[in-house]
Design a protein around this motif. Structure first.
Motif, PDB file in Angstrom:
ATOM      1  N   ASN A  20       0.962  -1.262   0.122  1.00  0.00           N
ATOM      2  CA  ASN A  20       0.075  -0.032   0.097  1.00  0.00           C
ATOM      3  C   ASN A  20       0.841   1.306  -0.104  1.00  0.00           C
ATOM      4  O   ASN A  20       1.795   1.453   0.900  1.00  0.00           O
ATOM      5  N   LEU A  21       0.718   2.173  -0.982  1.00  0.00           N
ATOM      6  CA  LEU A  21       1.437   3.478  -1.007  1.00  0.00           C
ATOM      7  C   LEU A  21       0.534   4.583  -0.963  1.00  0.00           C
ATOM      8  O   LEU A  21      -0.502   4.680  -1.204  1.00  0.00           O
ATOM      9  N   SER A  22       1.194   5.477  -0.116  1.00  0.00           N
ATOM     10  CA  SER A  22       0.404   6.903   0.268  1.00  0.00           C
ATOM     11  C   SER A  22       0.866   8.234  -0.594  1.00  0.00           C
ATOM     12  O   SER A  22       0.425   9.142  -0.358  1.00  0.00           O
ATOM     13  N   GLY A  23       1.935   8.048  -1.009  1.00  0.00           N
ATOM     14  CA  GLY A  23       2.548   9.232  -1.559  1.00  0.00           C
ATOM     15  C   GLY A  23       1.989  10.059  -2.832  1.00  0.00           C
ATOM     16  O   GLY A  23       0.845   9.757  -3.101  1.00  0.00           O
ATOM     17  N   ASP A  28      -6.889  -5.097   1.374  1.00  0.00           N
ATOM     18  CA  ASP A  28      -7.602  -4.648   2.368  1.00  0.00           C
ATOM     19  C   ASP A  28      -7.708  -5.631   3.752  1.00  0.00           C
ATOM     20  O   ASP A  28      -8.626  -5.831   4.251  1.00  0.00           O
ATOM     21  N   GLN A  75      -2.984   4.743  -3.161  1.00  0.00           N
ATOM     22  CA  GLN A  75      -4.246   5.482  -2.556  1.00  0.00           C
ATOM     23  C   GLN A  75      -5.275   4.396  -2.371  1.00  0.00           C
ATOM     24  O   GLN A  75      -4.995   3.620  -1.820  1.00  0.00           O
ATOM     25  N   ALA A  76      -6.496   4.940  -2.793  1.00  0.00           N
ATOM     26  CA  ALA A  76      -7.548   3.986  -2.361  1.00  0.00           C
ATOM     27  C   ALA A  76      -7.628   2.824  -3.246  1.00  0.00           C
ATOM     28  O   ALA A  76      -7.335   2.858  -4.578  1.00  0.00           O
ATOM     29  N   PRO A  77      -8.201   1.848  -2.850  1.00  0.00           N
ATOM     30  CA  PRO A  77      -8.197   0.325  -3.684  1.00  0.00           C
ATOM     31  C   PRO A  77      -9.298   0.504  -4.669  1.00  0.00           C
ATOM     32  O   PRO A  77     -10.127   1.335  -4.222  1.00  0.00           O
TER      33      PRO A  77
END
Lengths: 167, 277
Positions: free
Chosen positions: B40-43, B187, B163-165
């Motif tokens: 999971n990446l958030s950048g 998730d 970001q969001a799946p």
């Protein structure tokens, strides 16, 4: 831990300062601290404070303090529950990371769109994650509405004790 | 020239698969896996991830490197991404991939279809050759008995989300053994119930044999592998109690035969991450 409100007033300055006002304005008063950590490699922690339903659905983010968003995922629960969906307007809650100290937040009983939430069971969640350091996750269940209630959550590695007050 | 190259390639591939697959049973096959180091990446900007690819019984300790020329990388927008260069060592392969579209990505390594013909020779020993039913005719020794040819379809998958799946890469193709929600593979949370539904040719598949193993088997005595089956709706339900990467294997025997095989089985392997609660 639930403690008598009278006792709470004695130990928590916040209670003395806050006027007992109408229901929603300050449905929940939260005071917590980021502890001072003595280490050569101290970086301020990424910190998030938010409300969830009792079943774990995110309701509203009250604070998210961060640097480069690449590491936002290290606020693992906050990122998974709400951050990644970029729900509602959280500009007011977003800020740069903060150092050791005491902090106060208030929840007005609304969701991420600003609508008042239904009465029921909710939980306050606090998460802090520090580079070279640890991660702390704290939860406190509460009922909405409620009054003269004080909860205290024990300190963790990256978060000091939390006082939660429903005036 | 091309034909002979192709032939030798497919022969090599078949041999490699055979080595990886070992013998017919799921338990004895060398399970192949893709192990991303980030799920999971958030950048805000595209980010590189790194992935190990190997086949091993010790989860996730590399044993046999996998060729990645046939890997497919499916993007959230419905396209396919080419894999640039990768490293293939003796024990594992490694590739880095730039995740440049928000949403869920799927990486899939599919083996060429494998045919094994099993038989008992005249001395009573059990043998096998890498041949389909027709090829076997010419290769079987005189007096071979209990001849049976099995076809295996094998693939391994992993999912990455920036970001969001989302669901694009989870849409069913309607071909072979496939996995779908309701739990999104990006998730999975330790301590929360997971529900994955399995499909064969687009239909819910019951009695798919599942094995679930949490990572780091070499650092504990108990392998902690769970054997489960899908229910009548093709649903698998379990609660991962250990945080970190897990390995899922799914096997189904199809009720069909062809001119090339007496039976056909599909094996689907998946790596997923059970996140901190």
């Amino acid at each position: 831990m639930r403690v008598p409100a009278g006792f709470a007033a004695g130990v928590c300055l916040l209670v003395a300062l806050v006027q007992p006002v109408q229901a929603q304005e300050d449905a929940l008063q939260i005071s917590f601290s980021l502890p001072e950590i003595k280490t050569g490699q101290y970086q301020r922690p990424y910190t998030a404070v938010w409300i969830e339903t009792s079943r774990g659905k995110a309701v509203k983010t009250l604070a998210v303090w961060h640097g480069d968003k690449k590491w936002l995922k290290d606020l693992r629960r906050w990122w998974r529950k709400t951050g990644r969906y970029q729900e509602g307007d959280i500009d007011g809650a977003t800020g740069a990371t903060r150092g050791p100290g005491d902090y106060q937040l208030v929840w007005d009983g609304t969701d991420s769109k600003g609508n008042a939430v239904a009465p029921g069971e909710y939980q306050l969640v606090l998460e802090a994650s520090r580079e070279h350091g640890s991660r702390s996750l704290m939860k406190q269940k509460f009922t909405l509405p409620d009054s003269s209630t004080h909860y205290r959550v024990k300190a963790g590695k990256e978060l000091g004790a939390v006082d939660v007050i429903q005036p | 020239m091309l034909k002979s190259t192709l032939k030798s390639w497919s022969r090599k591939a078949a041999l490699a698969t055979a080595m990886v697959l070992g013998v017919s049973s799921l338990a004895q096959a060398h399970p192949m896996w893709l192990l991303p180091h980030e799920y999971n990446l958030s950048g805000e900007k595209p980010e590189w991830i790194t992935v190990d690819a190997s086949a091993s019984h010790t989860i996730f300790s590399p044993d046999k490197a996998l060729g990645l020329d046939r890997i497919s990388i499916f993007t959230p927008e419905g396209g396919k991404q080419r894999l640039g260069s990768y490293f293939k060592g003796h024990r594992r392969s490694v590739f880095d991939l730039e995740i440049d579209q928000p949403g869920t990505w799927k990486m899939e390594l599919k083996r060429p279809t494998v045919y094994f013909t099993f038989y008992t020779n005249k001395r009573g020993a059990k043998k096998r050759i890498f041949a389909d039913k027709q090829e076997a005719q010419a290769q079987l020794p005189k007096g071979a008995e209990d001849v049976v040819t099995k076809q295996f379809n094998v693939s391994t998958v992993a999912y990455i989300t920036w970001q969001a799946p989302d669901e694009k890469v989870l849409e069913l193709t309607g071909k072979g053994l496939e996995i779908a929600g309701p739990t999104h593979p990006s998730d999975v949370v330790a301590g929360d119930e997971v529900n994955f539904q399995f499909f064969v040719d687009g239909q819910p598949a019951k009695d798919v044999e599942i094995e679930l193993t949490p990572h780091n088997t070499k650092y504990r005595n108990d392998r902690m592998m769970q054997k489960l089956k899908t229910d009548s709706e093709g649903m698998l339900s379990f609660t991962p109690e250990i945080v970190g990467p897990w390995y899922l294997t799914a096997k189904v025997d199809h009720k069909r035969q062809s001119e090339r095989a007496d039976s056909e089985s599909s094996l689907l392997y998946m790596t997923f991450d059970a996140q901190l609660p």
